[in-house]
Design an enzyme around this catalytic site. Structure first.
Site, mmCIF file in Angstrom:
data_model
loop_
_atom_site.group_PDB
_atom_site.id
_atom_site.type_symbol
_atom_site.label_atom_id
_atom_site.label_comp_id
_atom_site.label_asym_id
_atom_site.label_seq_id
_atom_site.Cartn_x
_atom_site.Cartn_y
_atom_site.Cartn_z
ATOM 1 N N ASP A 83 -1.971 -8.691 0.452
ATOM 2 C CA ASP A 83 -0.738 -8.920 -0.302
ATOM 3 C C ASP A 83 -0.514 -10.415 -0.520
ATOM 4 O O ASP A 83 -0.130 -10.841 -1.612
ATOM 5 C CB ASP A 83 0.458 -8.299 0.437
ATOM 6 C CG ASP A 83 0.343 -6.785 0.549
ATOM 7 O OD1 ASP A 83 0.019 -6.146 -0.474
ATOM 8 O OD2 ASP A 83 0.569 -6.241 1.638
ATOM 9 N N HIS A 100 -0.509 0.495 10.083
ATOM 10 C CA HIS A 100 -1.795 1.059 9.667
ATOM 11 C C HIS A 100 -2.643 1.360 10.883
ATOM 12 O O HIS A 100 -3.864 1.399 10.810
ATOM 13 C CB HIS A 100 -2.520 0.083 8.738
ATOM 14 C CG HIS A 100 -1.633 -0.477 7.686
ATOM 15 N ND1 HIS A 100 -0.970 -1.678 7.850
ATOM 16 C CD2 HIS A 100 -1.252 0.019 6.487
ATOM 17 C CE1 HIS A 100 -0.216 -1.892 6.768
ATOM 18 N NE2 HIS A 100 -0.363 -0.884 5.933
ATOM 19 N N GLY A 140 0.817 -1.203 0.000
ATOM 20 C CA GLY A 140 0.000 0.000 0.000
ATOM 21 C C GLY A 140 0.851 1.253 0.000
ATOM 22 O O GLY A 140 2.016 1.230 0.398
ATOM 23 N N SER A 141 0.277 2.349 -0.457
ATOM 24 C CA SER A 141 0.983 3.633 -0.429
ATOM 25 C C SER A 141 0.811 4.298 0.944
ATOM 26 O O SER A 141 0.020 3.866 1.766
ATOM 27 C CB SER A 141 0.449 4.536 -1.538
ATOM 28 O OG SER A 141 0.779 4.006 -2.805
ATOM 29 N N GLY A 142 1.571 5.360 1.159
ATOM 30 C CA GLY A 142 1.486 6.083 2.425
ATOM 31 C C GLY A 142 2.620 5.745 3.386
ATOM 32 O O GLY A 142 2.665 6.251 4.498
ATOM 33 N N HIS A 143 3.532 4.874 2.935
ATOM 34 C CA HIS A 143 4.633 4.440 3.805
ATOM 35 C C HIS A 143 5.984 4.963 3.330
ATOM 36 O O HIS A 143 7.025 4.437 3.699
ATOM 37 C CB HIS A 143 4.695 2.908 3.845
ATOM 38 C CG HIS A 143 3.469 2.256 4.373
ATOM 39 N ND1 HIS A 143 3.046 2.440 5.667
ATOM 40 C CD2 HIS A 143 2.552 1.425 3.795
ATOM 41 C CE1 HIS A 143 1.935 1.733 5.873
ATOM 42 N NE2 HIS A 143 1.612 1.120 4.754
#
Lengths: 334, 334
Positions: free
Chosen positions: A110, A219, A54-57
């Site tokens: 994933d 998260h 996921g993005s945001g990391h």
């Protein structure tokens, strides 16, 4: 929500455009807008290194594309898995004819999508083997370590796997090195403020002022306990008390330490924690071979830190020390 | 205050200890605990590059110590000037017998302390010349540009000055290159949340939810105006509208772009802004020779971004492209 975005539903698209423009010496787009590759990928005769998440990391995951590290990344929405198609096409972009090592983190989405992508690849005659990072000791007891999440330790797994592939390792050798890297790696995090996914517009979890969440996930997954906000030195001790006995890490060991901020924590505070971490390790006779302090694996604007230790042997040491040139990690051969 | 510290009055001490431990391949302590030097400084026959400033802006200032950049830094308390003694002793640590270029930012305390330190150095026969960065266009009109503050453009000044010194430039040549660098560099910032100095415990300025401060300084100094919170694309346009006419930057120019987060802004948001910045520049016929996006000059956990442009000529291009190895900027020679 005080944030610097355009359409909250298009933050990943907008971010990728800027990322590609800024790092055009390292990364390139592909036909699939959710697959980013190293400019020099695929390299004929080299095992391809693929990851995704996921993005945001950021810097994870696309920030670790580059020389001697990751060849292609499948990009997901904020905090959600990339599609199976994106993983599959990342495999193809990284394919230099020697097989693909897909090194990713243990999350349900994933796992499912990598499994499907692997089947799609096999139908096309492309060999894919996987290593699933599970370094987050707070997410399940040691007896159920296969249930543990992958967190910042993934970076060390990519570093080791990428270096082994760059040295000409076979697919089995690359997988074995990456598996050893993650087996020798343990992480834990402490969160002190939540974060807000732009399209949601408010935090999806809370951390009360004056408290901290020990063992928090990337998260906002709940940790081991909520405790009163501790000092930096106490946090160092709390985190080491969780990960040292788990490996265990013992006197005489040599380790890599990776101390990452979760996004909004000022970098200086990472150094304050690291000072105590190094002191405690030194008192226990554990030698720090190499350390990284900074924002290496974040969760948007969450405040907090994660601590990762990897136990070294000669092979891991050589691979960790290899030169690397990515957005998130640049290291000169010395 | 949700922060990761020990004693709020000792954050600089604690941070320096961790910084020195983590970056021992690059930096070393000196007899003065508020002076940090490059491990290979002084270099005989090379002009010494010195800077200094308040803490809380990491990577600035100590994060730019290293190969081909800064030799020694005088370290101040959070958001306050280092002492004259610290600047003076930084000069001595960087002295390779060819003089000292002190390249710093235009703040009253720094001006006063550098002036005193320079006098102390001259009494010991050490030649010191200075360049004062004044790249923040929002802090005074162009006719009074000598009143402007130094902000993220300082990084490009250190990069250019450090490279010129590494190439064997004389003190006058290093000073001329650094002066040209800052004369060709313009910056502006937008803040969207305030920050809290640990020893104060609460923000010393406010930014109302739903608004932004255009032209904010690195210590929360008021900007040009308070406006409704804009989109990332609008912010790119607003910032370029301020700095492009000021130099001016025009069609045919080649530039370096430095887009820095102010600390707590997620890195992905910097890329979102950069995407639009690059697009606008491209439409205007201004070519981006090199760009940097990330947390390069921060203000603790403030949210916001700063945009810096430097107009290039052949000399500046060569110096900007030179290899550098510091905590805050690592760049391979390509």
């Amino acid at each position: 929500m005080q944030r610097i975005i355009n359409n909250p539903d298009l933050v990943v698209e907008d971010m990728l455009k800027g990322f590609l423009k800024n790092h055009k010496d390292i990364v390139a787009e592909t036909e699939n807008p959710r697959v980013i590759k190293y400019v020099n990928a695929p390299a004929a005769g080299k095992v391809g290194i693929v990851t995704g998440g996921g993005s945001g990391h950021k810097p994870a995951f696309i920030g670790y594309i580059g020389k001697n590290m990751v060849d292609a990344v499948a990009v997901g929405e904020i905090f959600s898995s990339p599609t199976a198609k994106a993983f599959f096409e990342a495999f193809k972009e990284a394919d230099g004819g020697k097989g693909i090592a897909c090194l990713y983190g243990n999350y349900a989405g994933d796992n499912m999508n990598v499994k499907m992508a692997k089947q799609m690849a096999e139908m096309e005659g492309l060999e894919v083997k996987t290593v699933v990072a599970n370094d987050d000791v707070a997410s399940a007891p040691k007896e159920e370590s296969q249930k543990r999440r992958g967190v910042a330790g993934e970076i060390l797994m990519w570093k080791v796997g990428g270096a082994k592939a760059a040295k000409g390792g076979s697919l089995d050798e690359v997988i074995a090195a990456a598996q050893k890297a993650i087996d020798n790696t343990k992480s834990v995090g402490i969160g002190i403020t939540p974060c807000t996914i732009p399209s949601v517009g408010k935090p999806n979890f809370q951390i009360k002022e004056g408290t901290m969440e020990v063992g928090i996930g990337h998260h906002g997954e709940p940790g081991i306990k909520v405790a009163d906000l501790a000092t930096a030195d106490e946090m160092a001790q709390i985190m080491l008390d969780i990960i040292l006995p788990d490996q265990p890490f013992e006197s005489g060991d040599e380790v890599v330490v990776l101390l990452s901020g979760l996004g909004a924590t000022p970098i200086m505070e990472g150094y304050i924690v690291y000072n105590k971490v190094e002191q405690i390790l030194s008192e226990k006779g554990i030698k720090v071979h190499r350390s990284y302090v900074g924002n290496y694996f974040t969760s948007l604007e969450m405040m907090g830190v994660t601590l990762t230790l990897m136990k070294l042997d000669d092979e891991l040491k050589e691979l960790i020390d290899m030169e690397v040139d990515t957005m998130g990690m640049k290291q000169f051969q010395k």
